[in-house]
Design a protein around this motif. Structure first.
Motif, mmCIF file in Angstrom:
data_model
loop_
_atom_site.group_PDB
_atom_site.id
_atom_site.type_symbol
_atom_site.label_atom_id
_atom_site.label_comp_id
_atom_site.label_asym_id
_atom_site.label_seq_id
_atom_site.Cartn_x
_atom_site.Cartn_y
_atom_site.Cartn_z
ATOM 1 N N LEU B 226 -9.537 1.846 -2.981
ATOM 2 C CA LEU B 226 -8.664 1.066 -2.088
ATOM 3 C C LEU B 226 -8.743 -0.421 -2.412
ATOM 4 O O LEU B 226 -7.718 -1.091 -2.582
ATOM 5 N N VAL B 227 -9.966 -0.947 -2.547
ATOM 6 C CA VAL B 227 -10.101 -2.376 -2.830
ATOM 7 C C VAL B 227 -9.588 -2.694 -4.231
ATOM 8 O O VAL B 227 -8.910 -3.696 -4.450
ATOM 9 N N GLY B 228 -9.863 -1.805 -5.187
ATOM 10 C CA GLY B 228 -9.416 -2.041 -6.557
ATOM 11 C C GLY B 228 -7.912 -2.164 -6.654
ATOM 12 O O GLY B 228 -7.384 -3.161 -7.147
ATOM 13 N N PHE B 229 -7.201 -1.164 -6.147
ATOM 14 C CA PHE B 229 -5.743 -1.219 -6.238
ATOM 15 C C PHE B 229 -5.172 -2.259 -5.281
ATOM 16 O O PHE B 229 -4.133 -2.855 -5.562
ATOM 17 N N GLY B 230 -5.841 -2.478 -4.154
ATOM 18 C CA GLY B 230 -5.384 -3.523 -3.247
ATOM 19 C C GLY B 230 -5.416 -4.884 -3.914
ATOM 20 O O GLY B 230 -4.489 -5.689 -3.781
ATOM 21 N N LEU B 231 -6.488 -5.144 -4.671
ATOM 22 C CA LEU B 231 -6.597 -6.420 -5.394
ATOM 23 C C LEU B 231 -5.514 -6.535 -6.458
ATOM 24 O O LEU B 231 -4.897 -7.585 -6.639
ATOM 25 N N LYS B 232 -5.238 -5.437 -7.137
ATOM 26 C CA LYS B 232 -4.238 -5.480 -8.204
ATOM 27 C C LYS B 232 -2.838 -5.654 -7.643
ATOM 28 O O LYS B 232 -1.996 -6.274 -8.279
ATOM 29 N N SER B 233 -2.565 -5.072 -6.470
ATOM 30 C CA SER B 233 -1.209 -5.175 -5.946
ATOM 31 C C SER B 233 -1.109 -6.240 -4.865
ATOM 32 O O SER B 233 -0.150 -6.243 -4.104
ATOM 33 N N ALA B 234 -2.098 -7.151 -4.775
ATOM 34 C CA ALA B 234 -2.005 -8.316 -3.894
ATOM 35 C C ALA B 234 -1.848 -7.947 -2.429
ATOM 36 O O ALA B 234 -1.032 -8.504 -1.714
ATOM 37 N N LEU B 235 -2.637 -7.003 -1.977
ATOM 38 C CA LEU B 235 -2.701 -6.713 -0.548
ATOM 39 C C LEU B 235 -3.348 -7.911 0.143
ATOM 40 O O LEU B 235 -4.246 -8.527 -0.414
ATOM 41 N N PHE B 236 -2.931 -8.236 1.365
ATOM 42 C CA PHE B 236 -3.072 -9.587 1.885
ATOM 43 C C PHE B 236 -4.363 -10.362 1.602
ATOM 44 O O PHE B 236 -4.287 -11.365 0.902
ATOM 45 N N PRO B 237 -5.553 -9.958 2.033
ATOM 46 C CA PRO B 237 -6.616 -10.945 1.783
ATOM 47 C C PRO B 237 -6.963 -11.039 0.289
ATOM 48 O O PRO B 237 -7.719 -11.905 -0.105
ATOM 49 N N LEU B 238 -6.411 -10.181 -0.525
ATOM 50 C CA LEU B 238 -6.761 -10.137 -1.947
ATOM 51 C C LEU B 238 -5.609 -10.643 -2.818
ATOM 52 O O LEU B 238 -5.484 -10.272 -3.971
ATOM 53 N N HIS B 239 -4.771 -11.517 -2.252
ATOM 54 C CA HIS B 239 -3.553 -11.910 -2.966
ATOM 55 C C HIS B 239 -3.719 -13.220 -3.728
ATOM 56 O O HIS B 239 -2.773 -13.690 -4.329
#
Lengths: 133, 529
Positions: B226-239
């Motif tokens: 979840l965190v890996g793909f979230g970071l790659k697709s700029a999910l909010f706190p990881l954008h």
């Protein structure tokens, strides 16, 4: 029921993989030197390799070549090693590309420190806007 | 020959762009040939996807599972052609073809030199091929490799202009994207360790059992992925990497990065969550609620951060952060309407954001100005480009007749189905904020007059007239300042913008078959069928 310590000792490769991964993440996120960031990326990659290869290892297993005389031999799982070969290729290309970017940045700014680069860039943009205004 | 192509079509859809991308540098000196090859590869991809869609529509209910090299499932690698794959492939090909058209003839101005254009096209085609692969792959490790190919091509595209600013943005992106890749590969490692399978279907069966025996390992796997793909697709706190990377890339690259690359990682995450872990495990670990909360935060914060940006491309990049939130919100609703809406919104945003970036790029290239405050009155000089920008903005805001409206409609329907009214409020508030950051641009383009002429003092004007007077009487040399005429770009660029705007209209006016495809993909993912 095994205690936590025993579990850790039995599964030590996974434990070390996680320790390496944490070291890598810390290096990437806290160091401002671009080279150290790159080293951190490579350390993180190694953690992944250890995790996979440890998963493929079978204690007492031989190399995965089929011996027709002895079909009951225990083999090490060759798949994770093959996968990690791909992973290493990916890591090498990432490293090469990142190094080329660092060279480009060093030629422009004369430093490999991310914070100093950001400061110099901000000064440039500020002077740009003041020129226009 | 045709039978061979038809039987192996899923593999060809991936291989053709990848192969064309690798072959292109050989012809690097012949600009026309390279451009023709890129458009040809894209058109072939689109035709192939059209045929795959025909197959999925005629064999409804059964997926076409293609075995690479003819090896059956637990040993071989599978490509699955289902509604989700076809839907995303359609979005990728239908958006990347106009982007390729747009680059014909004017890419040199964007990336700096003729030498760089072939490199740009190579990276572009590698990205398209890997996105097609992500849609089809039914294998965890293949997905990882394709993600890596896409990540490296994205970083290459970001830095393809060669400016130090772009190099810095590309390095930040590379570091964070590689961190994300490591997270993903370790997540895959945990899945492999607990289940012994890399095939998504078998891994999913194994996880149902593994969750009983080793819940902590499954928990680790799901959070790493979840965190890996979230970071790659700029999910909010990881954008954090996105605004710099997308705004410092050349405009066609920004279009493909914001429009498609981010979506590819989202589709990967969707497949990991729904196909591998399954809806039951997602609920167990509250992944759905995390996605909804992060999505809502992204919608509001992305839009609020976009408001003060004066650089047009930066404003559009922050808008991507906000729009990514809508899609994640729909992923988290775990409802047929919501998921279908999220998929539709994904396709619609791909077309809209590409149009916005391409028309913004054309305006910036033609007028030589990056700031919104300097764009006053540009709509009258470049009517077609500004019209495309306006249509896409209206689509992004969600005005009826444009594609964004249908997506938001289904998202709201989905959030009402779940009985939680907060997402509904956030979706509507996000639309209002979206209007707040896009309408000023439209107003500046159409209704404001350029202020420069008024501010210039009489002395400056006198100087200018003197210079002009001199220029009229002297032969034009390199030293004489020449007034650049601001006008619409060339025919290929116009065609590209018209095509993309047509996609936005078609999705908005006759969404029937597309929403049908999205609904059947949603039903497949939720295992309702």
């Amino acid at each position: 029921m095994k205690t936590l310590l025993e579990k850790l000792i039995v599964n030590y490769p996974y434990f070390f993989a996680m320790v390496l991964f944490s070291i890598g993440v810390m290096t990437v996120l806290t160091r401002s030197n671009l080279f150290k960031k790159l080293l951190g990326i490579n350390i993180m990659g190694s953690a992944g390799y250890i995790l996979f290869i440890a998963a493929g290892n079978i204690r007492g297993g031989t190399d995965p070549i089929l011996h027709q005389s002895d079909p009951g031999t225990v083999y090490v799982n060759p798949l994770p090693s093959a996968l990690m070969l791909t992973g290493i290729v990916v890591s090498v290309s990432v490293t090469a590309f990142a190094l080329s970017l660092i060279i480009r940045l060093y030629k422009e700014y004369g430093t490999t420190d991310a914070r100093r680069i950001a400061r110099m860039r901000n000064e440039v943009t500020k002077s740009d806007s003041s020129d226009r205004g | 020959m045709t039978a061979v192509i038809a039987d192996n079509l899923p593999a060809f859809v991936i291989i053709v762009p990848l192969f064309a991308g690798v072959v292109l540098p050989v012809f690097a000196r012949r600009q026309r040939l390279v451009e023709g090859l890129v458009v040809l590869a894209e058109a072939a991809g689109l035709a192939g996807v059209g045929f795959l869609a025909y197959i999925v529509f005629t064999h409804r209910g059964t997926d076409w599972v293609y075995q690479m090299g003819g090896w059956p499932a637990p040993w071989g690698i599978e490509l699955t052609v289902n509604s989700l794959a076809v839907f995303f492939l359609f979005a990728v090909m239908a958006v990347s073809l106009p982007i390729a058209l747009f680059t014909m003839g004017n890419l040199k101005d964007e990336v700096g030199s003729n030498k760089r254009t072939a490199r740009f096209y190579t990276l572009f085609l590698l990205l398209v091929g890997s996105l097609a692969g992500m849609a089809l792959a039914n294998d965890l490790f293949n997905t990882y490799v394709l993600v890596e190919v896409a990540t490296l091509s994205c970083c290459g595209l970001v830095s393809s202009r060669g400016t130090p600013r772009a190099a810095e943005a590309a390095f930040t992106y590379l570091v964070l994207a590689t961190l994300a890749s490591s997270l993903v590969v370790i997540g895959i490692g945990f899945i492999y360790v607990t289940t012994g399978h890399l095939n998504m279907g078998f891994a999913s069966q194994g996880l149902a059992q593994a969750w009983q025996d080793r819940p902590h390992v499954v928990w680790l796997a799901i959070s790493f992925v979840l965190v890996g793909f979230g970071l790659k697709s700029a999910l909010f706190p990881l954008h954090v990497w996105l605004p710099d990377a997308h705004s410092s890339a050349p405009s066609p690259a920004s279009a493909v990065l914001s429009g498609l690359a981010v979506k590819g990682y989202m589709i990967c995450l969707l497949k990991f969550l729904y196909v591998v872990f399954g809806p039951a495990l997602m609920k167990e670990f509250s992944v759905d609620r995390i996605l909804v909360l992060a999505g809502m935060a992204a919608i509001i914060c992305g839009a609020v951060m976009a408001l003060p940006q004066d650089d047009l491309k930066r404003r559009l990049a922050f808008s991507t952060v906000s729009q990514v939130g809508y899609i994640y919100l729909g992923f988290g609703l775990m409802d047929e309407n919501g998921l279908a809406g999220a998929l539709f919104y994904l396709a619609s945003h791909a077309a809209i954001k590409s149009t916005l970036f391409l028309s913004a790029g054309a305006m910036i290239a033609s007028a030589g100005k990056k700031k919104i405050s300097e764009m006053a009155g540009i709509g009258r000089k470049m009517p077609l480009t500004a019209a495309a920008f306006t249509a896409a903005s209206l689509g992004l805001i969600g005005i009826p007749m444009f594609s964004g409206f249908i997506g938001k409609w289904y998202l709201i329907a989905g959030s009402l189905d779940t009985g939680d009214f907060l997402p509904t409020v956030i979706i509507i508030a996000g639309s209002v904020l979206c209007a707040a950051y896009l309408f000023p641009v439209i107003r500046a383009m159409w209704f404001e007059t350029p202020q420069k002429a008024k501010q210039e003092s009489t002395v400056q004007q006198e100087c200018k007239t003197a210079v002009q007077h001199a220029a009229e009487h002297m032969p034009a040399g390199p030293g004489v300042p020449r007034e650049v005429r601001v006008k619409d770009p060339g025919a290929a660029q116009k065609l590209a913008l018209i095509l993309l705007t047509a996609v936005i209209f078609v999705l908005g006016v006759v969404p029937g078959p597309f929403i049908e495809l999205a609904r059947s993909a949603a039903a497949e993912l939720l295992m309702l069928r």
